[in-house]
Design a protein around this motif. Structure first.
Motif, short mmCIF file in Angstrom:
data_model
loop_
_atom_site.label_atom_id
_atom_site.label_comp_id
_atom_site.label_asym_id
_atom_site.label_seq_id
_atom_site.Cartn_x
_atom_site.Cartn_y
_atom_site.Cartn_z
N ARG A 1 0.84 -1.20 0.00
CA ARG A 1 0.00 0.00 0.00
C ARG A 1 0.87 1.25 0.00
O ARG A 1 2.08 1.18 0.27
CB ARG A 1 -0.90 0.00 1.24
N PRO A 2 0.28 2.41 -0.29
CA PRO A 2 1.06 3.66 -0.29
C PRO A 2 1.76 3.96 1.03
O PRO A 2 2.82 4.59 1.04
CB PRO A 2 0.01 4.73 -0.62
N ASP A 3 1.16 3.52 2.15
CA ASP A 3 1.78 3.79 3.45
C ASP A 3 2.85 2.77 3.83
O ASP A 3 3.42 2.83 4.92
CB ASP A 3 0.72 3.86 4.55
N GLY A 4 3.13 1.83 2.94
CA GLY A 4 4.18 0.85 3.20
C GLY A 4 3.70 -0.44 3.81
O GLY A 4 4.48 -1.39 3.94
N ASP B 1 4.65 -16.31 14.57
CA ASP B 1 5.95 -15.66 14.73
C ASP B 1 6.28 -14.74 13.56
O ASP B 1 6.29 -13.51 13.70
CB ASP B 1 7.03 -16.73 14.89
N LEU B 2 6.53 -15.32 12.41
CA LEU B 2 7.01 -14.54 11.28
C LEU B 2 5.97 -13.54 10.78
O LEU B 2 6.26 -12.36 10.59
CB LEU B 2 7.42 -15.50 10.16
N THR B 3 4.73 -14.03 10.59
CA THR B 3 3.67 -13.15 10.08
C THR B 3 3.35 -12.04 11.07
O THR B 3 3.21 -10.88 10.70
CB THR B 3 2.40 -13.96 9.77
N THR B 4 3.24 -12.40 12.36
CA THR B 4 2.92 -11.40 13.38
C THR B 4 4.05 -10.37 13.47
O THR B 4 3.79 -9.16 13.52
CB THR B 4 2.70 -12.06 14.74
N TYR B 5 5.28 -10.84 13.52
CA TYR B 5 6.41 -9.91 13.63
C TYR B 5 6.44 -8.96 12.44
O TYR B 5 6.57 -7.73 12.62
CB TYR B 5 7.73 -10.68 13.71
N ASP B 6 6.33 -9.50 11.25
CA ASP B 6 6.41 -8.67 10.05
C ASP B 6 5.28 -7.64 10.02
O ASP B 6 5.50 -6.45 9.78
CB ASP B 6 6.34 -9.57 8.81
N SER B 7 4.05 -8.09 10.31
CA SER B 7 2.89 -7.19 10.24
C SER B 7 2.92 -6.14 11.36
O SER B 7 2.67 -4.95 11.13
CB SER B 7 1.60 -8.00 10.30
N VAL B 8 3.22 -6.59 12.59
CA VAL B 8 3.22 -5.69 13.74
C VAL B 8 4.35 -4.66 13.62
O VAL B 8 4.15 -3.46 13.87
CB VAL B 8 3.35 -6.48 15.05
N LYS B 9 5.52 -5.12 13.22
CA LYS B 9 6.64 -4.19 13.09
C LYS B 9 6.34 -3.12 12.04
O LYS B 9 6.60 -1.92 12.26
CB LYS B 9 7.91 -4.96 12.71
N ARG B 10 5.80 -3.51 10.91
CA ARG B 10 5.47 -2.54 9.87
C ARG B 10 4.38 -1.58 10.34
O ARG B 10 4.39 -0.40 9.98
CB ARG B 10 5.05 -3.26 8.59
N TYR B 11 3.45 -2.09 11.15
CA TYR B 11 2.40 -1.22 11.69
C TYR B 11 3.00 -0.19 12.64
O TYR B 11 2.66 1.00 12.58
CB TYR B 11 1.35 -2.07 12.40
N PHE B 12 3.89 -0.65 13.51
CA PHE B 12 4.54 0.26 14.46
C PHE B 12 5.35 1.33 13.71
O PHE B 12 5.32 2.51 14.07
CB PHE B 12 5.45 -0.50 15.41
N ASN C 1 5.21 2.25 10.32
CA ASN C 1 4.51 3.06 9.32
C ASN C 1 3.32 3.84 9.89
O ASN C 1 3.04 4.95 9.44
CB ASN C 1 4.03 2.17 8.17
N SER C 2 2.61 3.24 10.87
CA SER C 2 1.42 3.90 11.40
C SER C 2 1.68 4.66 12.69
O SER C 2 1.10 5.72 12.92
CB SER C 2 0.30 2.85 11.64
N TRP C 3 2.55 4.12 13.55
CA TRP C 3 2.85 4.79 14.82
C TRP C 3 4.07 5.70 14.71
O TRP C 3 4.34 6.48 15.61
CB TRP C 3 3.07 3.76 15.92
N GLY C 4 4.84 5.53 13.66
CA GLY C 4 6.03 6.36 13.49
C GLY C 4 7.20 5.97 14.37
O GLY C 4 8.12 6.77 14.59
N THR D 1 11.80 -1.36 18.97
CA THR D 1 10.69 -1.78 18.11
C THR D 1 10.80 -3.27 17.79
O THR D 1 9.79 -3.99 17.79
CB THR D 1 10.69 -0.96 16.80
N HIS D 2 12.00 -3.74 17.56
CA HIS D 2 12.21 -5.16 17.31
C HIS D 2 11.83 -5.98 18.53
O HIS D 2 11.19 -7.04 18.42
CB HIS D 2 13.69 -5.44 16.98
N ALA D 3 12.20 -5.50 19.72
CA ALA D 3 11.89 -6.22 20.96
C ALA D 3 10.38 -6.30 21.20
O ALA D 3 9.85 -7.36 21.55
CB ALA D 3 12.58 -5.54 22.14
N LEU D 4 9.68 -5.18 21.01
CA LEU D 4 8.23 -5.17 21.21
C LEU D 4 7.54 -6.07 20.21
O LEU D 4 6.64 -6.86 20.58
CB LEU D 4 7.72 -3.73 21.08
#
Length: 318
Positions: free
Chosen positions: A115-118, A202-213, A215-218, A225-228
């Protein structure tokens, strides 16, 4: 510790973003995580298998919880036995972790919609995680079979049973001699199901959550961020993967006949039903606490190590 943020590191070297180099980095990170958290995996396996109908305990007291299991193993077998079976566990990750990480990144970068927001659609990440997790585990299943059987050797000897194997190499040879290539993949399907679910967590959650943090939370793409992200992925992995992990451990540990057929369970569905019928539904979550306490630190150690060595080597962010 000072962590360089993404985007300000030197340009990557010509090999840094190649598939073979990322494969090596993921194997290094997985080996580190395995060595650090392996005693928790051993305790988890012992807790999952004890109490199943058809196994003789010879009057041995059952393990009680994570701490009790660890103390019992040290007292009855010695501290070094907390790492019994570590060799095939490392062999497994040289196949499993390297394959799943490289395949997922290839699938994500070439087939997912950005998506445009990454961010990317979660359903695509779910499908990708399940697919690569199943493929990677199928390839690594023989090493996992050897690991589970070696983890139970100390307990078998205390129960008065003769040792089945003394080393990883001997275990591979004996399994092959008894059941051929088919025997090396005993318990393969519940193992594949489990790894598909664990990869989803593991992999899907990490990838999706990290990108959300990011791209969306800045949040910056740094250590915290990796630890969370890895902490959340470890929890989801344990919830989704524990029942399949119990079934996998029991099928892999069960005795077999001359044709490599299980004497306690016909297949994963039969193991699932017998476990619930004989011990109740929550038997599927036997060893959940050590499973969670192991997956959480494993995920944390793996992802932080993986992200940091990628950063240090000039490889692009995961």
């Amino acid at each position: 510790m000072v962590v360089a943020q993404r985007g300000v590191i030197p340009p990557p070297k010509h090999y840094a973003d190649s598939a073979w180099f990322k494969y090596i980095l993921s194997c290094c990170a997985a080996t580190t995580a395995e060595l650090v958290t392996y005693p928790l995996d051993l305790a988890k396996t012992r807790l999952q298998i004890q109490g199943e109908k058809g196994l003789n305990s010879n009057g041995l007291q059952p393990y009680r919880g994570l701490a009790g299991t660890g103390v019992g193993i040290i007292r009855e077998e010695g501290a070094l036995k907390l790492w019994q079976g570590i060799t095939p566990a490392v062999y497994r990750h040289l196949i499993y972790s390297g394959t799943r990480m490289v395949l997922y990144e290839k699938v994500r970068d070439h087939l997912f919609t950005t998506r445009p927001d990454g961010t990317r659609p979660v359903w695509q990440a779910i499908v990708g995680g399940i697919l690569v997790g199943g493929i990677a585990q199928f390839l690594a299943s023989p090493a996992d079979l050897v690991k589970v059987q070696m983890q139970m050797e100390g307990r078998r000897r205390l129960e008065g049973k003769p040792p089945r194997v003394h080393s990883a190499g001997e275990a591979f040879i004996k399994i092959y001699q008894a059941g051929g290539m088919r025997g090396l993949w005993k318990g393969c399907m519940p193992n594949v199901y489990r790894s598909a679910l664990v990869n989803l967590g593991d992999l899907t959650t990490y990838d999706s959550v990290k990108r959300y943090f990011v791209n969306s939370w800045g949040l910056p793409d740094t250590y915290w961020t990796h630890a969370l992200s890895s902490t959340l992925s470890g929890l989801v992995s344990a919830v989704l993967g524990c029942p399949a992990d119990v079934v996998k451990a029991r099928i892999m540990n069960q005795p077999t006949d001359s044709k490599s057929r299980g004497l306690l369970y016909r297949n994963s569905a039969d193991c699932f039903l017998k476990t619930v019928r004989n011990e109740g539904f929550w038997a599927l979550y036997k060893g959940f606490v050590p499973c969670w306490l192991r997956m959480g630190p494993w995920s944390l150690t793996f992802w932080i190590t993986y992200e940091q060595i990628r950063n240090a080597c000039g490889t692009s962010a995961f």
